[in-house]
Scaffold this active site. Structure first.
Site, PDB file in Angstrom:
ATOM      1  N   HIS A 131       0.865  -1.173   0.000  1.00 24.20           N
ATOM      2  CA  HIS A 131       0.000   0.000   0.000  1.00 24.20           C
ATOM      3  C   HIS A 131       0.909   1.234   0.000  1.00 24.20           C
ATOM      4  CE1 HIS A 131      -2.895   2.894   1.711  1.00 24.20           C
ATOM      5  NE2 HIS A 131      -3.858   2.044   1.428  1.00 24.20           N
ATOM      6  N   ASP A 208       2.980  -4.759   7.988  1.00 23.44           N
ATOM      7  CA  ASP A 208       1.738  -4.000   7.867  1.00 23.44           C
ATOM      8  C   ASP A 208       0.587  -5.000   7.961  1.00 23.44           C
ATOM      9  OD1 ASP A 208      -0.585  -2.858   6.923  1.00 23.44           O
ATOM     10  OD2 ASP A 208       0.270  -2.137   5.032  1.00 23.44           O
ATOM     11  N   GLN A 211      -4.687  -5.476   6.920  1.00 26.00           N
ATOM     12  CA  GLN A 211      -5.674  -6.361   6.291  1.00 26.00           C
ATOM     13  C   GLN A 211      -5.618  -7.781   6.849  1.00 26.00           C
ATOM     14  OE1 GLN A 211      -7.939  -5.197   4.371  1.00 26.00           O
ATOM     15  NE2 GLN A 211      -7.095  -3.226   3.766  1.00 26.00           N
ATOM     16  N   LYS A 234     -10.583  -1.019  10.450  1.00 22.54           N
ATOM     17  CA  LYS A 234     -10.749  -2.126   9.499  1.00 22.54           C
ATOM     18  C   LYS A 234     -11.152  -3.412  10.219  1.00 22.54           C
ATOM     19  CE  LYS A 234      -7.314  -0.322   6.239  1.00 22.54           C
ATOM     20  NZ  LYS A 234      -8.132   0.298   5.200  1.00 22.54           N
ATOM     21  N   CYS A 372      -4.793   2.418  -3.771  1.00 24.94           N
ATOM     22  CA  CYS A 372      -3.562   2.950  -3.158  1.00 24.94           C
ATOM     23  C   CYS A 372      -2.373   2.024  -3.359  1.00 24.94           C
ATOM     24  CB  CYS A 372      -3.755   3.237  -1.666  1.00 24.94           C
ATOM     25  SG  CYS A 372      -4.971   4.498  -1.340  1.00 24.94           S
TER      26      CYS A 372
END
Lengths: 414, 140
Positions: A131, A208, A211, A234, A372
């Protein structure tokens, strides 16, 4: 066709859907089909109630007042930190830093860790499916320190090859920063193996996890991640709040990111000493309700069970792919063997913006565009995709609607 | 026809559509039939970058009138461009610069010209008006 009310294990997911008030809304005169949870998930009543309760009964600044109300607010706020530590199995609450979200967490590490450890010529290794939030902060750090960015290429199936990754690690590598689950493709990266290989060369790794945490159990100690970052919004929690997990040995060595109240021990005009972890990195009044909302979201997910959520979403993903794959001219992006809750696709001869616009008219919310991840889209030679992303509250009916909508829109556009 | 007359004509045409599907089928048809921009103008200088779709716009002064040609990679964007061109192309620079494009609202397409849509259309309207202003000065 499968039975439309799949029940995974003992969990009744139709009742779970009823916990999310927003899903009762209509959009353009149609019942809302919400398939953009990778951008931001909906919130269950339990999270909304916790936020309401905080502002109604507990609101006061934290870590300040000697009065009882402030103490109660502080307890509720720090309870959020304990919940977050438990959720990812952090070794200590001192390693759980409250931030505004994944982007801020990565910026914090890029700025603070970068200032301390990046030297001219040092390499920061990322993957080609990051991202922008896990690209740009490193580019800024590179500009400031003379370090250089290296990128592990992405294969046609939307994966990285572990031996290619290993070969790109070198004595110059100062940090690996990689996405756990790709927001654009759904690829689940082999982060445990990546961390093991990096650590064999004493290279720290930032993951990261934005997600990943909504969809699977994450154990930062089992992964041995040096940094793990994610956002509350999220994973059923409120916006503007997130977690940076960092190993104490790194956080202790890193200089503060921002200055202000809360992060100091003593201030004189000559010299300021800093507060201890985690407060050293939390300048100013924090988002108190964010921590409380996150705890409610964690409690909600843990009650259902992360394994049950993962199994349910896997069923939905498979069901959705089956429904869509028969459509004339559909092309999927991201065919990783390990994949989570994202269906990214294009219809031959149809611009994703047009498809998204018509699906919206049918009450179906999907994401269109580059997500993104412009370098990743460039790698596939496409302007973007249509992305349907799933959460625990989605149903097979949602995916039936999506498939019917794509067919209908395709007929109008081609 | 004046900017206002053409807008009224479009509003009247759109009033016959029963539902969103008929409306969008019409817009898609307009998009498919939009005269293609001369390929020499489909370059960086004429590109208006949107996050979702891209627009190319070219303007030319012919006598007292400005002629616009444009293109987009997305067909719905192209259809709306066709409407904007129908209203503004062939008008005087002054009328273009001062045009109040209320028809977009009236036919229920305002969402496509919102700043959050980022399909290049809002920037395109601004660019058309800038051409109007600039060409007024060329004339005077």
């Amino acid at each position: 066709m499968l039975n439309p009310s799949i029940i995974s294990g003992k969990i009744d997911f139709d009742r779970i859907r009823a916990d999310f008030p927003l899903l009762q809304r209509e959009m353009n005169g149609k019942p809302l089909v919400f398939l953009d949870s990778a951008a931001s998930s909906q919130k269950p009543r339990q999270v909304l109630d916790a936020l309401q309760h905080y502002y109604t009964h507990l609101n006061a600044n934290v870590h300040r007042g000697v009065y009882k109300l402030s103490q109660e607010a502080t307890d509720a706020f720090e309870s959020g930190r304990r919940a977050a530590a438990r959720f990812i199995n952090a070794g200590s609450e001192r390693e759980v830093i409250f931030v505004r979200g994944t982007s801020e967490g990565i910026n914090l590490v890029a700025s603070s860790f970068g200032r301390k450890f990046f030297k001219p010529g040092a390499e920061i290794l990322i993957t080609g499916m990051e991202h922008h939030s896990n690209i740009v902060p490193w580019q800024l750090a590179c500009e400031q320190t003379g370090a250089v960015l290296k990128v592990v290429p992405v294969t046609d199936s939307g994966e990285i090859e572990i031996d290619v990754f290993e070969n790109m690690l070198s004595d110059r590598t100062a940090l690996v920063a990689a996405v756990h689950v790709s927001n654009a493709l759904g690829t689940v990266n082999p982060v445990e193996e990546m961390i093991r290989l990096a650590h064999a060369r004493a290279i720290p790794v930032l993951i990261d996890g934005a997600q990943a945490v909504p969809h699977m159990r994450v154990d930062v100690q089992a992964l041995d991640a040096d940094f793990y970052v994610f956002s509350a919004h999220k994973m059923l929690g409120p916006t503007g709040f997130g977690i940076l997990y960092g190993k104490e040995k790194w956080l202790e060595q890193m200089p503060p990111y921002q200055g202000g109240g809360e992060m100091i021990k003593t201030v004189t005009f000559e010299k300021t000493t800093y507060n201890e972890l985690p407060f050293k990195f939390e300048a100013g009044t924090p988002d108190i309700s964010g921590a409380i909302g996150l705890e409610a979201a964690i409690n909600y997910m843990e009650k259902i069970g992360l394994d049950n959520i993962q199994a349910r979403e896997h069923e939905l993903l498979q069901y959705g792919l089956d429904q869509l794959s028969g459509i004339d001219g559909i092309r999927f992006y991201g065919a990783a063997k390990q994949k989570a809750s994202v269906i990214s696709f294009l219809l031959d001869g149809v611009h994703p913006f047009d498809l998204g616009t018509l699906l919206d008219k049918m009450g179906i919310a999907v994401r269109t565009g580059h997500h993104c991840t412009q370098p990743l889209m460039a790698r596939f030679g496409i302007p973007g995709t249509v992305r349907a992303s799933l959460a625990l509250y989605n149903s097979t009916e949602d995916l039936d609607q999506l498939a019917a909508g794509v067919i209908r829109a395709g007929n109008m556009l081609r | 026809m004046s900017v206002q007359d053409i807008q009224e004509e479009i509003i009247s045409e759109f009033s016959f559509f029963g539902d969103w599907m008929e409306k969008y089928e019409y817009i898609i048809d307009l998009g498919k039939n939009l005269p293609i921009i001369d390929v020499q103008y489909k370059d960086e200088d004429h590109l208006i970058k949107g996050c979702q779709s891209q627009v190319w716009l070219q303007a030319e002064l012919k006598g007292d009138e400005v002629q616009f040609t444009a293109d987009s990679d997305a067909i719905i964007t192209k259809g709306i461009i066709a409407l904007l061109i129908r209203v503004l192309s062939g008008q005087s620079p002054k009328d273009i610069a001062e045009a109040d494009l209320y028809f977009i609202d009236q036919i229920g397409l305002r969402e496509h010209l919102s700043p959050t849509r980022s399909n290049g259309l809002l920037s395109m309207v601004k660019q058309m008006k800038i051409y109007g202003l600039a060409l007024q000065q060329v004339k005077s």
